[in-house]
Design an enzyme around this catalytic site. Structure first.
Site, PDB file in Angstrom:
ATOM      1  N   SER A 243       0.829  -1.218   0.000  1.00 58.73           N
ATOM      2  CA  SER A 243       0.000   0.000   0.000  1.00 58.73           C
ATOM      3  C   SER A 243       0.857   1.260   0.000  1.00 58.73           C
ATOM      4  O   SER A 243       0.449   2.287   0.523  1.00 58.73           O
ATOM      5  CB  SER A 243      -0.935   0.005   1.209  1.00 58.73           C
TER       6      SER A 243
ATOM      7  N   GLU B 260      17.954  18.616  -6.742  1.00 56.22           N
ATOM      8  CA  GLU B 260      18.805  17.594  -6.130  1.00 56.22           C
ATOM      9  C   GLU B 260      19.895  17.203  -7.111  1.00 56.22           C
ATOM     10  O   GLU B 260      19.868  17.598  -8.284  1.00 56.22           O
ATOM     11  CB  GLU B 260      17.957  16.373  -5.745  1.00 56.22           C
TER      12      GLU B 260
ATOM     13  N   HIS C 187      22.759   5.558  -0.736  1.00 61.65           N
ATOM     14  CA  HIS C 187      22.623   6.990  -0.501  1.00 61.65           C
ATOM     15  C   HIS C 187      23.895   7.460   0.173  1.00 61.65           C
ATOM     16  O   HIS C 187      24.335   6.873   1.158  1.00 61.65           O
ATOM     17  CB  HIS C 187      21.404   7.304   0.374  1.00 61.65           C
TER      18      HIS C 187
ATOM     19  N   ARG D 167      24.459  10.803  -7.190  1.00 56.13           N
ATOM     20  CA  ARG D 167      24.650   9.981  -5.999  1.00 56.13           C
ATOM     21  C   ARG D 167      25.766   8.960  -6.081  1.00 56.13           C
ATOM     22  O   ARG D 167      26.513   8.768  -5.133  1.00 56.13           O
ATOM     23  CB  ARG D 167      23.381   9.163  -5.763  1.00 56.13           C
TER      24      ARG D 167
ATOM     25  N   HIS E 144      20.086   2.228  -0.359  1.00 53.25           N
ATOM     26  CA  HIS E 144      18.935   3.124  -0.419  1.00 53.25           C
ATOM     27  C   HIS E 144      17.857   2.661  -1.405  1.00 53.25           C
ATOM     28  O   HIS E 144      16.673   2.745  -1.115  1.00 53.25           O
ATOM     29  CB  HIS E 144      19.458   4.500  -0.841  1.00 53.25           C
TER      30      HIS E 144
ATOM     31  N   ARG F 273      19.495   5.482 -10.682  1.00 53.36           N
ATOM     32  CA  ARG F 273      18.257   6.271 -10.566  1.00 53.36           C
ATOM     33  C   ARG F 273      18.572   7.741 -10.322  1.00 53.36           C
ATOM     34  O   ARG F 273      19.370   8.088  -9.449  1.00 53.36           O
ATOM     35  CB  ARG F 273      17.450   5.735  -9.391  1.00 53.36           C
TER      36      ARG F 273
HETATM   37  C1  LIG Z   1      14.692   7.204   3.373  1.00 48.76           C
HETATM   38  C2  LIG Z   1      14.178   7.212   1.963  1.00 48.76           C
HETATM   39  C3  LIG Z   1      14.071   8.405   1.267  1.00 48.76           C
HETATM   40  C4  LIG Z   1      13.596   8.428  -0.049  1.00 48.76           C
HETATM   41  N1  LIG Z   1      13.432   9.620  -0.683  1.00 48.76           N
HETATM   42  C5  LIG Z   1      12.857   9.644  -1.918  1.00 48.76           C
HETATM   43  C6  LIG Z   1      12.539  10.877  -2.552  1.00 48.76           C
HETATM   44  O1  LIG Z   1      12.752  11.946  -2.003  1.00 48.76           O
HETATM   45  N2  LIG Z   1      11.978  10.833  -3.795  1.00 48.76           N
HETATM   46  C7  LIG Z   1      11.709   9.655  -4.444  1.00 48.76           C
HETATM   47  O2  LIG Z   1      11.194   9.688  -5.574  1.00 48.76           O
HETATM   48  N3  LIG Z   1      11.993   8.468  -3.844  1.00 48.76           N
HETATM   49  C8  LIG Z   1      12.536   8.440  -2.606  1.00 48.76           C
HETATM   50  N4  LIG Z   1      12.793   7.242  -2.004  1.00 48.76           N
HETATM   51  C9  LIG Z   1      12.424   6.006  -2.701  1.00 48.76           C
HETATM   52  C10 LIG Z   1      10.912   5.831  -2.660  1.00 48.76           C
HETATM   53  O3  LIG Z   1      10.436   6.215  -1.383  1.00 48.76           O
HETATM   54  C11 LIG Z   1      10.526   4.393  -2.922  1.00 48.76           C
HETATM   55  O4  LIG Z   1      11.177   3.897  -4.047  1.00 48.76           O
HETATM   56  C12 LIG Z   1       9.029   4.283  -3.155  1.00 48.76           C
HETATM   57  O5  LIG Z   1       8.323   4.932  -2.124  1.00 48.76           O
HETATM   58  C13 LIG Z   1       8.627   2.829  -3.226  1.00 48.76           C
HETATM   59  O6  LIG Z   1       7.236   2.764  -3.225  1.00 48.76           O
HETATM   60  P1  LIG Z   1       6.526   1.371  -3.409  1.00 48.76           P
HETATM   61  O7  LIG Z   1       5.062   1.657  -3.411  1.00 48.76           O
HETATM   62  O8  LIG Z   1       7.104   0.647  -4.536  1.00 48.76           O
HETATM   63  O9  LIG Z   1       6.932   0.519  -2.094  1.00 48.76           O
HETATM   64  P2  LIG Z   1       6.803   0.869  -0.561  1.00 48.76           P
HETATM   65  O10 LIG Z   1       6.407   2.257  -0.339  1.00 48.76           O
HETATM   66  O11 LIG Z   1       8.041   0.408   0.104  1.00 48.76           O
HETATM   67  O12 LIG Z   1       5.585  -0.053  -0.084  1.00 48.76           O
HETATM   68  C14 LIG Z   1       5.763  -1.441   0.021  1.00 48.76           C
HETATM   69  C15 LIG Z   1       4.481  -2.061   0.546  1.00 48.76           C
HETATM   70  O13 LIG Z   1       4.540  -3.459   0.316  1.00 48.76           O
HETATM   71  C16 LIG Z   1       4.145  -4.165   1.481  1.00 48.76           C
HETATM   72  N5  LIG Z   1       4.810  -5.464   1.461  1.00 48.76           N
HETATM   73  C17 LIG Z   1       6.128  -5.729   1.275  1.00 48.76           C
HETATM   74  N6  LIG Z   1       6.331  -7.061   1.287  1.00 48.76           N
HETATM   75  C18 LIG Z   1       5.125  -7.634   1.493  1.00 48.76           C
HETATM   76  C19 LIG Z   1       4.680  -8.978   1.638  1.00 48.76           C
HETATM   77  N7  LIG Z   1       5.508 -10.019   1.543  1.00 48.76           N
HETATM   78  N8  LIG Z   1       3.373  -9.199   1.877  1.00 48.76           N
HETATM   79  C20 LIG Z   1       2.493  -8.163   1.993  1.00 48.76           C
HETATM   80  N9  LIG Z   1       2.853  -6.871   1.852  1.00 48.76           N
HETATM   81  C21 LIG Z   1       4.156  -6.623   1.605  1.00 48.76           C
HETATM   82  C22 LIG Z   1       4.569  -3.276   2.619  1.00 48.76           C
HETATM   83  O14 LIG Z   1       3.837  -3.617   3.787  1.00 48.76           O
HETATM   84  C23 LIG Z   1       4.244  -1.893   2.034  1.00 48.76           C
HETATM   85  O15 LIG Z   1       2.863  -1.642   2.227  1.00 48.76           O
HETATM   86  C24 LIG Z   1      13.259   7.205  -0.685  1.00 48.76           C
HETATM   87  C25 LIG Z   1      13.377   6.009   0.011  1.00 48.76           C
HETATM   88  C26 LIG Z   1      13.817   6.001   1.332  1.00 48.76           C
HETATM   89  C27 LIG Z   1      13.912   4.698   2.059  1.00 48.76           C
END
Ligand SMILES: Cc1cc2nc3c(=O)[nH]c(=O)nc-3n(C[C@H](O)[C@H](O)[C@H](O)COP(=O)(O)OP(=O)(O)OC[C@H]3O[C@@H](n4cnc5c(N)ncnc54)[C@H](O)[C@@H]3O)c2cc1C
Length: 538
Positions: free
Chosen positions: A11, A116, A245, A297, A358, A393
């Site tokens: 989510s 950035e 990072h 980066r 990161h 990236r």
């Molecule tokens: C500290 C930090 C700073 C960042 N800053 C930036 C930024 O400024 N700009 C930018 O573009 N990106 C940034 N990123 C990267 C970006 O945040 C992520 O790449 C992006 O949010 C990933 O989104 P997602 O929806 O793919 O996964 P996530 O947001 O990680 O969501 C994963 C979901 O999957 C669920 N899940 C995982 N495994 C399972 C499982 N086996 N069963 C059920 N559910 C599961 C979790 O519970 C969670 O709900 C940053 C990342 C970090 C860690």
């Protein structure tokens, strides 16, 4: 057996974008969104810097954002995908705003666009220094408005369900692997494993930063989606490109085993004018790149790694002392609070920083609609490899990618779902072992070992010897863990250990295939780039 039309694993920004767009288009479909732990525990929540998006075409334009992305990707981006994400991005960001996301504005009412490393223009929309938290809040609240979206917590996806579970093999007569849903461990139901059937499934399960000792990623980032896909024989691409990072806050006690990720000092702080310095207070980045502290980066992370290795230091400094205190306080309240909480005043003292894992650029290979190599299975967000990032990236492009592909997948599903039905022949979960594990230490120690292997041998700088050693060590860990899996009851920890080992293997194996240094992959035995450009698959 639980049945829904659409099953989304995750989510975060990617998963919720699919869910909301699909619910909007197709109120007739039941949509279930799973979280491994509680909702909001995601990489999305931790994003600080913001979302890169061409906002004001007078000052900026699509071509520059495209060129910056291609430049960072070091020859391996898919130009068509880059164009799709950059040109469709602004519309997706506008939808995020309509769904309730706030971004910082200037006094004249226009958005305050940050900059950035690697960006040639100011184009980062942000909410203070906690943009991800704000996006996550808004999308979960928006999702709750739809009766046909159900968000489930503590539901751990264990395995994709395919023909394999029906005792069928994929032959030339039925050449495609198909996904019928997922086996899910219900943590609130005595860890029972239940089949969740779906007409189509979307992996939006995020990254795999927990493979390394130091990481900015939260504990959920164990690469479950990538590992499940690999076990189901789907295609995984570009895993060797792991982004470290450059500036995670260094604390002497470190972060081993901590439930909290290493705290990130956003790149936006360097965009705001902070300068990297050695422990004796000398600026060093211009030795490595004319852009100094604002270089991309990978260059900054390698430069810091080199300075640390040459001098035997555990960290270097980020100097913010010359920056405008009022502006810094407005832009970076969370960072300021965190530094002060550990006794560092950024206006009078240097901030100690160290690189940390990161972002995983590689992942499940998908096409421009987010379709994976397995039928009825999509992937988006950090778990996917769309071709946007190539070998590296560009900062703040990943939230945007999750929004654009989340939207595209929703659109694709709304047209195609009519031709898919549930597969009612799916059996109950076939538990391998039935005895409780005697000692949890067998699992916890293996996780520590894995992180050490990956950090020491497959980190920012690699070599053939290190990669070979890592593969040998990983093989031993793999064998021991599979024995444990065959003989004991499956726990969330054991499932995560298996997944982490698989991710470690994929990163190391694809790194060993690459006989050059490119983007985020640097091998001292092949310091040059090859003239031809290729992707590594498994
Ligand atoms: C500290 C930090 C700073 C960042 N800053 C930036 C930024 O400024 N700009 C930018 O573009 N990106 C940034 N990123 C990267 C970006 O945040 C992520 O790449 C992006 O949010 C990933 O989104 P997602 O929806 O793919 O996964 P996530 O947001 O990680 O969501 C994963 C979901 O999957 C669920 N899940 C995982 N495994 C399972 C499982 N086996 N069963 C059920 N559910 C599961 C979790 O519970 C969670 O709900 C940053 C990342 C970090 C860690």
């Amino acid at each position: 057996m639980k049945k829904q039309d659409v099953l989304i694993i995750g989510s975060g920004v990617a998963g919720m974008t699919v869910a909301i767009n699909l619910a909007e288009r197709r109120p007739d479909l039941s949509i279930t969104v799973l979280n491994k732990t509680r909702q909001g525990e995601s990489n999305t929540s931790w994003a600080q810097g913001g979302v890169a998006s061409v906002w004001n075409e007078n000052l900026n334009n699509f071509e520059k954002h495209i060129e910056d992305t291609l430049d960072a990707g070091d020859g391996l981006c898919d130009r068509d995908i880059v164009e799709i994400v950059v040109t469709e991005g602004p519309q997706r960001v506008k939808e995020m705003i309509q769904w309730g996301t706030r971004f910082d504005k200037e006094e004249n009412g226009g958005y305050d666009l940050g900059r950035e490393g690697g960006h040639s223009e100011n184009r980062i929309l942000h909410y203070k220094d906690k943009t991800g938290w704000e996006i996550q809040r808004a999308i979960l609240e928006k999702g709750a408005d739809y009766d046909n979206i159900t968000v489930v917590e503590d539901a751990f996806a264990i395995e994709l369900i395919t023909q394999h579970h029906l005792g069928r093999v994929v032959t030339s007569a039925t050449p495609h692997i198909e996904c019928y849903g997922v086996y899910v461990m219900e943590k609130n139901n005595q860890a029972r494993i239940e089949p969740y059937l779906a007409r189509t499934t979307i992996l939006a399960s995020g990254g795999a930063g927990q493979v390394y000792r130091s990481t900015t990623n939260p504990v959920v980032a164990t690469g479950d989606g990538i590992a499940m896909m690999f076990r189901a024989r789907g295609t995984i691409q570009d895993m060797e490109f792991v982004q470290f990072h450059p500036t995670a806050l260094y604390t002497p006690e470190g972060n081993p085993g901590s439930a909290l990720p290493d705290f990130l000092i956003s790149e936006a702080v360097r965009g705001y004018g902070a300068i990297l310095k050695t422990l004796d207070g000398k600026e060093f980045m211009h030795k490595y790149d004319p852009r100094g502290s604002l270089a991309p980066r990978d260059i900054v992370a390698r430069a810091i790694d080199r300075e640390m290795k040459i001098h035997g230091w555990d960290y270097v400094y980020l100097d913010c002392r010359h920056l405008d205190a009022e502006g810094f306080t407005t832009h970076f309240p969370t960072i300021l609070h965190k530094c002060r909480s550990i006794g560092i005043d950024p206006f009078t003292q240097y901030i100690p920083i160290t690189p940390a894992c990161h972002y995983i650029c590689g992942g499940i290979r998908v096409d421009q609609y987010g379709r994976s190599s397995i039928d009825r299975l999509y992937a988006c967000g950090e778990v996917a490899c769309t071709g946007l990032h190539g070998a590296n990236r560009l900062a703040s492009n990943s939230l945007l990618e999750g929004m654009v592909f989340g939207y595209r997948i929703a659109e694709d599903i709304s047209h195609r779902i009519g031709s898919w039905d549930w597969n009612e022949e799916v059996p109950e979960w076939d538990a391998q072992g039935t005895t409780e594990p005697d000692e949890m230490v067998l699992i916890t120690q293996s996780i520590k070992e894995l992180k050490e292997i990956m950090s020491s041998y497959v980190g920012i700088v690699r070599s053939n010897v290190r990669l070979e050693r890592a593969l040998n060590r990983l093989h031993t860990l793999y064998k021991e863990t599979e024995e444990l899996y065959q003989s004991t009851t499956l726990s969330p920890q054991l499932a995560e250990l298996r997944n982490l080992i698989t991710n470690g293997y994929l990163i190391t194996k694809q790194a060993s295939f690459r006989k050059e240094s490119r983007g985020l992959h640097y091998n001292t035995d092949y310091p040059e780039k090859l003239p031809f450009k290729d992707h590594m698959f498994l």
